[in-house]
Design a protein around this motif. Structure first.
Motif, PDB file in Angstrom:
ATOM      1  N   LEU A  87       0.879  -1.003   0.028  1.00  0.00           N
ATOM      2  CA  LEU A  87       0.001  -0.113  -0.059  1.00  0.00           C
ATOM      3  C   LEU A  87       0.835   1.246   0.144  1.00  0.00           C
ATOM      4  O   LEU A  87       1.346   1.367   1.044  1.00  0.00           O
ATOM      5  N   ASN A  88       1.061   1.779  -1.043  1.00  0.00           N
ATOM      6  CA  ASN A  88       1.941   2.758  -1.340  1.00  0.00           C
ATOM      7  C   ASN A  88       1.557   4.428  -0.743  1.00  0.00           C
ATOM      8  O   ASN A  88       2.267   5.101  -0.438  1.00  0.00           O
ATOM      9  N   GLN A  90     -11.188   3.751  11.577  1.00  0.00           N
ATOM     10  CA  GLN A  90     -10.132   3.809  12.442  1.00  0.00           C
ATOM     11  C   GLN A  90     -10.493   3.045  13.729  1.00  0.00           C
ATOM     12  O   GLN A  90      -9.583   2.878  14.514  1.00  0.00           O
ATOM     13  N   SER A  91     -11.663   2.898  14.096  1.00  0.00           N
ATOM     14  CA  SER A  91     -12.198   2.039  15.180  1.00  0.00           C
ATOM     15  C   SER A  91     -12.077   0.578  15.000  1.00  0.00           C
ATOM     16  O   SER A  91     -12.308  -0.070  16.203  1.00  0.00           O
ATOM     17  N   ALA A 110      -8.761   9.627   5.544  1.00  0.00           N
ATOM     18  CA  ALA A 110      -8.448   9.661   6.911  1.00  0.00           C
ATOM     19  C   ALA A 110      -9.429   8.827   7.622  1.00  0.00           C
ATOM     20  O   ALA A 110      -9.089   8.376   8.951  1.00  0.00           O
ATOM     21  N   ALA A 111     -10.555   8.356   7.132  1.00  0.00           N
ATOM     22  CA  ALA A 111     -11.275   7.373   7.876  1.00  0.00           C
ATOM     23  C   ALA A 111     -10.848   6.136   7.877  1.00  0.00           C
ATOM     24  O   ALA A 111     -11.151   5.174   8.704  1.00  0.00           O
ATOM     25  N   VAL A 112      -9.933   5.675   6.898  1.00  0.00           N
ATOM     26  CA  VAL A 112      -9.448   4.319   6.712  1.00  0.00           C
ATOM     27  C   VAL A 112      -8.446   4.092   7.737  1.00  0.00           C
ATOM     28  O   VAL A 112      -7.319   4.766   7.802  1.00  0.00           O
ATOM     29  N   GLY A 113      -8.830   2.809   8.622  1.00  0.00           N
ATOM     30  CA  GLY A 113      -7.746   2.395   9.470  1.00  0.00           C
ATOM     31  C   GLY A 113      -6.795   1.282   8.962  1.00  0.00           C
ATOM     32  O   GLY A 113      -5.892   1.339   9.439  1.00  0.00           O
ATOM     33  N   ARG A 114      -7.449   0.395   8.526  1.00  0.00           N
ATOM     34  CA  ARG A 114      -6.583  -0.755   8.113  1.00  0.00           C
ATOM     35  C   ARG A 114      -7.171  -1.308   6.708  1.00  0.00           C
ATOM     36  O   ARG A 114      -8.480  -0.988   6.557  1.00  0.00           O
ATOM     37  N   ARG A 117       3.369   1.556   3.035  1.00  0.00           N
ATOM     38  CA  ARG A 117       4.222   2.826   3.283  1.00  0.00           C
ATOM     39  C   ARG A 117       3.672   3.923   3.876  1.00  0.00           C
ATOM     40  O   ARG A 117       3.921   5.085   4.029  1.00  0.00           O
ATOM     41  N   THR A 118       2.258   3.720   4.170  1.00  0.00           N
ATOM     42  CA  THR A 118       1.309   4.781   4.776  1.00  0.00           C
ATOM     43  C   THR A 118       1.094   4.286   6.408  1.00  0.00           C
ATOM     44  O   THR A 118       1.708   3.426   6.757  1.00  0.00           O
ATOM     45  N   LYS A 119       0.569   5.340   6.957  1.00  0.00           N
ATOM     46  CA  LYS A 119       0.123   4.928   8.357  1.00  0.00           C
ATOM     47  C   LYS A 119      -0.976   3.688   8.450  1.00  0.00           C
ATOM     48  O   LYS A 119      -1.422   3.235   9.378  1.00  0.00           O
TER      49      LYS A 119
END
Length: 149
Positions: free
Chosen positions: A41-42, A77-78, A110-114, A142-144
């Motif tokens: 995931l780049n 995110q939760s 910003a809403a995507v956690g995994r 490569r992302t959070k």
């Protein structure tokens, strides 16, 4: 003078260590990558009301993949499931990296956690259905946002 002589003694040691370190780098280049499919995931970027996920994919098997479609789950995110979708990575020729992008309408990055690669929905190699897409599947990010499978 004593300081200068110590420097002269250290210089040959430093040269040897540098040489040995260079040998490790040469040896690493000679080692072929393990057989499998690597997906990274780049990047994630908001694009006009959608979240664009960019993946770098590389097939290190010894044969081409003609079609690779992965069932993918996005979590918020939760940890709650946001959506389950199919990402069509198309053809993945052996030894050639490919970038694939997927736009998710009405999703803010910003809403995507995994992101979970849940498995291959469709995989074709050698003109037939195959398990090659999920054998030795390597995932990284490569992302959070964590990419798992």
């Amino acid at each position: 003078m004593k300081y200068t002589s110590q420097v002269h003694l250290l210089a040959p040691i430093a040269c040897v260590l540098t040489f040995l370190g260079g040998m490790d780098a040469v040896g690493a280049e000679d080692t072929p990558p393990p057989l499998g499919v690597e997906i990274e995931l780049n990047a994630l970027a908001d694009q006009g009301g959608a979240c664009r996920l960019s993946f770098l994919a590389q097939n290190t098997h010894d044969m081409d993949i003609e079609e690779a479609v992965f069932e993918t789950v996005l979590f918020d995110q939760s940890g709650g499931v946001m959506m389950l979708t199919l990402f069509d990575f198309q053809a993945l020729p052996t030894g050639r990296p490919r970038v694939r992008q997927f736009d998710l309408a009405d999703v803010q990055c910003a809403a995507v956690g995994r992101v979970l690669i849940n498995g291959a929905s469709r995989c074709r190699s050698g003109g037939q259905d195959s398990q090659i897409c999920t054998e030795a599947l390597g995932l990284s990010s490569r992302t959070k946002v964590e990419l798992l499978g």
